[in-house]
Design a protein around this motif. Structure first.
Motif, PDB file in Angstrom:
ATOM      1  N   VAL A  27       0.765  -1.195  -0.023  1.00 51.98           N
ATOM      2  CA  VAL A  27      -0.020  -0.180  -0.023  1.00 51.98           C
ATOM      3  C   VAL A  27       0.910   1.345   0.047  1.00 51.98           C
ATOM      4  N   MET A  28       0.256   2.207  -0.751  1.00 50.72           N
ATOM      5  CA  MET A  28       0.931   3.473  -0.851  1.00 50.72           C
ATOM      6  C   MET A  28      -0.127   4.756  -0.614  1.00 50.72           C
ATOM      7  N   VAL A  29       0.063   5.382   0.596  1.00 49.91           N
ATOM      8  CA  VAL A  29      -1.111   6.165   0.712  1.00 49.91           C
ATOM      9  C   VAL A  29      -0.579   7.692   0.419  1.00 49.91           C
ATOM     10  N   ILE A  30      -1.745   8.283  -0.348  1.00 48.00           N
ATOM     11  CA  ILE A  30      -1.768   9.386  -0.912  1.00 48.00           C
ATOM     12  C   ILE A  30      -2.575  10.346   0.090  1.00 48.00           C
ATOM     13  N   SER A  31      -1.971  11.329   0.594  1.00 47.89           N
ATOM     14  CA  SER A  31      -2.360  12.123   1.669  1.00 47.89           C
ATOM     15  C   SER A  31      -2.860  13.494   1.138  1.00 47.89           C
ATOM     16  N   ALA A  32      -2.912  13.714   0.099  1.00 55.13           N
ATOM     17  CA  ALA A  32      -3.311  15.178  -0.727  1.00 55.13           C
ATOM     18  C   ALA A  32      -4.546  15.866  -0.235  1.00 55.13           C
ATOM     19  N   THR A  33      -5.591  14.859   0.060  1.00 57.22           N
ATOM     20  CA  THR A  33      -6.854  15.620   0.512  1.00 57.22           C
ATOM     21  C   THR A  33      -7.106  15.198   1.830  1.00 57.22           C
ATOM     22  N   HIS A  34      -6.094  14.716   2.765  1.00 53.59           N
ATOM     23  CA  HIS A  34      -6.243  14.694   4.324  1.00 53.59           C
ATOM     24  C   HIS A  34      -6.422  15.890   4.988  1.00 53.59           C
ATOM     25  N   ARG A  35      -7.423  15.998   5.813  1.00 54.41           N
ATOM     26  CA  ARG A  35      -7.613  17.286   6.566  1.00 54.41           C
ATOM     27  C   ARG A  35      -6.697  16.911   7.623  1.00 54.41           C
ATOM     28  N   HIS A  36      -6.620  15.806   8.307  1.00 53.21           N
ATOM     29  CA  HIS A  36      -5.962  15.417   9.431  1.00 53.21           C
ATOM     30  C   HIS A  36      -4.919  14.386   8.989  1.00 53.21           C
ATOM     31  N   GLU A  37      -3.895  14.166   9.870  1.00 59.40           N
ATOM     32  CA  GLU A  37      -2.901  13.030   9.515  1.00 59.40           C
ATOM     33  C   GLU A  37      -3.494  11.735   9.889  1.00 59.40           C
ATOM     34  N   LEU A  38      -3.332  10.892   8.730  1.00 58.28           N
ATOM     35  CA  LEU A  38      -3.764   9.394   8.821  1.00 58.28           C
ATOM     36  C   LEU A  38      -2.927   8.764   9.533  1.00 58.28           C
ATOM     37  N   GLN A  39      -3.004   8.032  10.684  1.00 57.28           N
ATOM     38  CA  GLN A  39      -1.873   7.105  11.172  1.00 57.28           C
ATOM     39  C   GLN A  39      -2.195   5.717  10.486  1.00 57.28           C
ATOM     40  N   THR A  40      -0.913   5.460   9.939  1.00 59.72           N
ATOM     41  CA  THR A  40      -0.738   4.284   8.901  1.00 59.72           C
ATOM     42  C   THR A  40       0.607   4.057   9.028  1.00 59.72           C
ATOM     43  N   PRO A  41       0.763   2.671   8.944  1.00 56.33           N
ATOM     44  CA  PRO A  41       2.030   2.016   8.889  1.00 56.33           C
ATOM     45  C   PRO A  41       2.516   2.086   7.604  1.00 56.33           C
ATOM     46  N   HIS A  42       1.928   2.543   6.538  1.00 60.74           N
ATOM     47  CA  HIS A  42       2.395   2.382   5.251  1.00 60.74           C
ATOM     48  C   HIS A  42       3.183   3.753   4.661  1.00 60.74           C
ATOM     49  N   ALA A  43       3.798   3.659   3.682  1.00 60.10           N
ATOM     50  CA  ALA A  43       4.460   4.670   3.133  1.00 60.10           C
ATOM     51  C   ALA A  43       3.311   5.499   2.614  1.00 60.10           C
ATOM     52  N   ALA A  44       3.561   6.957   2.496  1.00 58.70           N
ATOM     53  CA  ALA A  44       2.747   7.968   2.258  1.00 58.70           C
ATOM     54  C   ALA A  44       3.365   9.149   1.700  1.00 58.70           C
ATOM     55  N   ILE A  45       2.795   9.480   0.541  1.00 62.47           N
ATOM     56  CA  ILE A  45       3.143  10.774  -0.380  1.00 62.47           C
ATOM     57  C   ILE A  45       1.860  11.721  -0.368  1.00 62.47           C
ATOM     58  N   ALA A  46       2.314  13.011  -0.646  1.00 59.96           N
ATOM     59  CA  ALA A  46       1.246  13.876  -0.821  1.00 59.96           C
ATOM     60  C   ALA A  46       0.588  13.913  -2.218  1.00 59.96           C
ATOM     61  N   GLY A  47       1.533  13.661  -3.240  1.00 60.42           N
ATOM     62  CA  GLY A  47       1.508  13.607  -4.627  1.00 60.42           C
ATOM     63  C   GLY A  47       2.072  12.972  -5.553  1.00 60.42           C
ATOM     64  N   TYR A  48       2.194  12.747  -6.834  1.00 55.97           N
ATOM     65  CA  TYR A  48       3.001  12.078  -7.436  1.00 55.97           C
ATOM     66  C   TYR A  48       4.261  12.679  -8.217  1.00 55.97           C
ATOM     67  N   GLU A  49       4.347  13.994  -7.674  1.00 52.83           N
ATOM     68  CA  GLU A  49       5.468  14.822  -8.411  1.00 52.83           C
ATOM     69  C   GLU A  49       6.829  14.439  -8.049  1.00 52.83           C
ATOM     70  N   ALA A  50       7.087  13.772  -6.837  1.00 52.81           N
ATOM     71  CA  ALA A  50       8.306  13.330  -6.544  1.00 52.81           C
ATOM     72  C   ALA A  50       8.457  11.684  -6.635  1.00 52.81           C
ATOM     73  N   ILE A  51       7.787  11.075  -7.405  1.00 53.23           N
ATOM     74  CA  ILE A  51       8.122   9.770  -7.530  1.00 53.23           C
ATOM     75  C   ILE A  51       8.023   9.494  -9.109  1.00 53.23           C
ATOM     76  N   GLY A  52       8.790   8.443  -9.809  1.00 52.94           N
ATOM     77  CA  GLY A  52       8.773   8.171 -10.759  1.00 52.94           C
ATOM     78  C   GLY A  52       8.747   6.475 -10.946  1.00 52.94           C
ATOM     79  N   ILE A  53       9.016   5.978 -12.021  1.00 50.49           N
ATOM     80  CA  ILE A  53       8.934   4.321 -12.261  1.00 50.49           C
ATOM     81  C   ILE A  53      10.056   4.071 -13.233  1.00 50.49           C
ATOM     82  N   SER A  54      10.474   2.860 -13.004  1.00 51.74           N
ATOM     83  CA  SER A  54      11.091   2.149 -13.942  1.00 51.74           C
ATOM     84  C   SER A  54      10.785   0.594 -14.398  1.00 51.74           C
TER      85      SER A  54
END
Length: 221
Positions: free
Chosen positions: A178-205
């Protein structure tokens, strides 16, 4: 963030994950809640990430037919797509993926999902799993298992992008990462998973077998 790990496919929730439709959804649901005599402020946080029919059924309102009301809400939401926008970087990120290696897996009905993706400029996936494609919605894992199967991969080899607790629970139950997207979160979501606000900082190979790895995008100096 998933260093050294590759995935057979990426599965994306829609609302709050690749696009932001909160303003539209909450306008429609708030009006419906007021007609039902509900506490709007308390009710609205419960609508995200879950199929409308299950949200309504859980209220057990006397004389209310969940299937009928879900259809009424669908028509209202379909008529209100104002202010729906993509999550930062989502359009480019999705466009870079091999078409046969990703899907949208949403709790929204297919008609509404297509309208919202069009409004936000999200590229249409080769595979869309929508509310009517499963008998049990999130947090049941059925939708992610169905999507993985249609892509010809195992759910445990997939990376799911989610924003809501119900969707995260569904992905976990399916055995996916799981990758959590936090862009629309009004409060921090407590999660053990990796989280990013959006996709601008990640790419793929993508390797020779079509498996996908997440890679950080380095900012220009």
């Amino acid at each position: 963030m998933f260093a050294g790990r590759k995935f057979a496919a990426f599965l994306f929730d829609m609302d709050g994950t690749v696009l932001n439709s909160i303003a539209s959804a909450e306008r429609v649901w708030a009006a419906w809640a007021r007609r039902q005599g509900l506490d709007v402020a308390a009710f609205l946080p419960t609508i995200h990430g879950v199929r409308a029919i299950e949200t309504i059924a859980a209220l057990a309102l006397p004389g209310v037919d969940p299937a009928h009301e879900a259809d009424v809400l669908l028509q209202a939401e379909a008529a209100d797509v104002e202010g729906i926008v993509p999550i930062a970087g989502a359009v480019a990120f999705l466009a870079a993926l091999p078409p046969e290696r990703w899907a949208i897996v949403t709790s929204a009905p297919r008609e509404l999902a297509l309208l919202r993706m069009k409004a936000a400029g999200i590229p249409l996936p080769a595979l869309l799993v929508a509310a009517e494609d499963v008998s049990r919605g999130k947090p049941a894992p059925d939708c992610f298992r169905l999507a993985a199967g249609k892509l010809g991969v195992d759910a445990c080899d997939c990376l799911v992008f989610e924003d809501a607790p119900a969707g995260i629970a569904a992905a976990e139950a399916a055995g996916a990462a799981v990758m959590v997207i936090s862009a629309t979160h009004r409060h921090e979501l407590q999660t053990p998973h990796a989280a990013i606000a959006g996709y601008e900082a990640i790419g793929i190979s993508v390797d020779d077998s079509g498996w996908i790895a997440i890679e950080p995008v380095l900012a220009a100096a």
